[in-house]
Design a protein around this motif. Sequence first.
Motif, PDB file in Angstrom:
ATOM      1  N   GLU A  75       0.809  -1.218   0.000  1.00 25.84           N
ATOM      2  CA  GLU A  75       0.000   0.000   0.000  1.00 25.84           C
ATOM      3  C   GLU A  75       0.845   1.271   0.000  1.00 25.84           C
ATOM      4  O   GLU A  75       0.326   2.363  -0.234  1.00 25.84           O
ATOM      5  N   GLU A  78       0.715   2.413  -3.577  1.00 28.34           N
ATOM      6  CA  GLU A  78      -0.596   2.733  -4.160  1.00 28.34           C
ATOM      7  C   GLU A  78      -0.733   4.246  -4.330  1.00 28.34           C
ATOM      8  O   GLU A  78       0.084   5.035  -3.852  1.00 28.34           O
ATOM      9  N   SER A  79      -1.805   4.652  -4.978  1.00 26.07           N
ATOM     10  CA  SER A  79      -2.077   6.083  -5.153  1.00 26.07           C
ATOM     11  C   SER A  79      -3.423   6.436  -4.521  1.00 26.07           C
ATOM     12  O   SER A  79      -4.241   5.557  -4.237  1.00 26.07           O
ATOM     13  N   GLY A  80      -3.628   7.709  -4.284  1.00 30.06           N
ATOM     14  CA  GLY A  80      -4.904   8.179  -3.753  1.00 30.06           C
ATOM     15  C   GLY A  80      -5.192   7.663  -2.359  1.00 30.06           C
ATOM     16  O   GLY A  80      -4.286   7.522  -1.522  1.00 30.06           O
ATOM     17  N   ARG A  83      -3.304   4.606  -0.663  1.00 34.61           N
ATOM     18  CA  ARG A  83      -1.895   4.675  -0.288  1.00 34.61           C
ATOM     19  C   ARG A  83      -1.726   4.789   1.226  1.00 34.61           C
ATOM     20  O   ARG A  83      -2.443   5.511   1.899  1.00 34.61           O
TER      21      ARG A  83
END
Length: 361
Positions: A75, A78-80, A83
């Motif tokens: 995580e 990850e993006s947005g 994350r």
Amino acid sequence: MFTLPQLENQMRTTYPSKVSSETQSKRLTNISTIQNTIAAAIKANNLKYQEKEELLIFFHTSAGEKIGIQYPGKESAESGNKRCPYDFRPKIITSDGFILKDLVFADMWSLVEQLNTTHHNMLKTLSSLFFQLGRMTNHQLTEEEYDYSVYDNNNHLVTNGKRTIKWNKLSLDQEIIETLNFFIPSISIDENTTLSFEAFIYFFDMILQNEDSKYHYKKNDLSSGRITTSDSMLLLVSYFNGHTTLSTLLQRFVSGFGVGKCQTNEIEPATEGLIKIVNRKKELCNLLVSMEISYRENSIISVSGTKYNISLKLPSQKIAILSISTPSTEAALTKKGWRVFNFEDSVSETYFSNLKSAIGI
């Protein structure tokens, strides 16, 4: 070593109907400590998920296994909203140095199902363990040195060393650990791999720690995390012990998006009485009413211009009972002639008895 009835007796504890400030304080301390540790390691060693990661060992079992955490986790990349820069994954290293595959929360369900089949008589103890892991009743503030190793994407060692960490560490009594390992010598991960029950407990505690860290980062509160996750396992054990129906189990997990909340009034039955849930304020108010002793709830006492919130006050006896006591509040009220108690410490039978004696009950 304990007999099984003695072990169950060792696993008894009394806990308030609401999550205690001690539990929440321990959670916040560990969240901050783990996140700061990961952030510092990422910066110092230029860590990146699946490229360069650090393995930090927290526990060593009697069977020679090591349990720790590896980061950054998935995580972190990850993006947005998905994350979480402090994401990590718990790791188990067997006594011969083999690193087990990553296990997730769902894997814990199958291991509990296995225990239900092979060691059903231990589920009562397991239910108490799950509850106490969630509330951190056996976690103690310690400062120790822990080994870490940094690996590249080919799993080659880049560097290693030690980190000094002060946190609330799971610290089960050694005789309890020995007894658990005796009654449950091993748990099968697959056809070729087993781990000790001690390793299972430490590993699950690290899963709970990751849940706390992740959800606190995303929500900036303690509404989710280790307690809801551990209660999900408690609910599962309750189902295997016949205290929760399958329909209730499924409904809770579906409505909870993968976690099943165990209601407060379900905890004692789920643990078959090993966990006693108390509401001391309610108990005391009932006693005061029955004895026709006047009291006031949720009032104020002013001392030198400072207002103090009092959970329950007996003016005729000058007894003030706080929800949670602080040294400064207690000192100020005592100086003005009040006898000060608090409901959080009243979880203790001895403290509660002393409070009742002071009132004359």
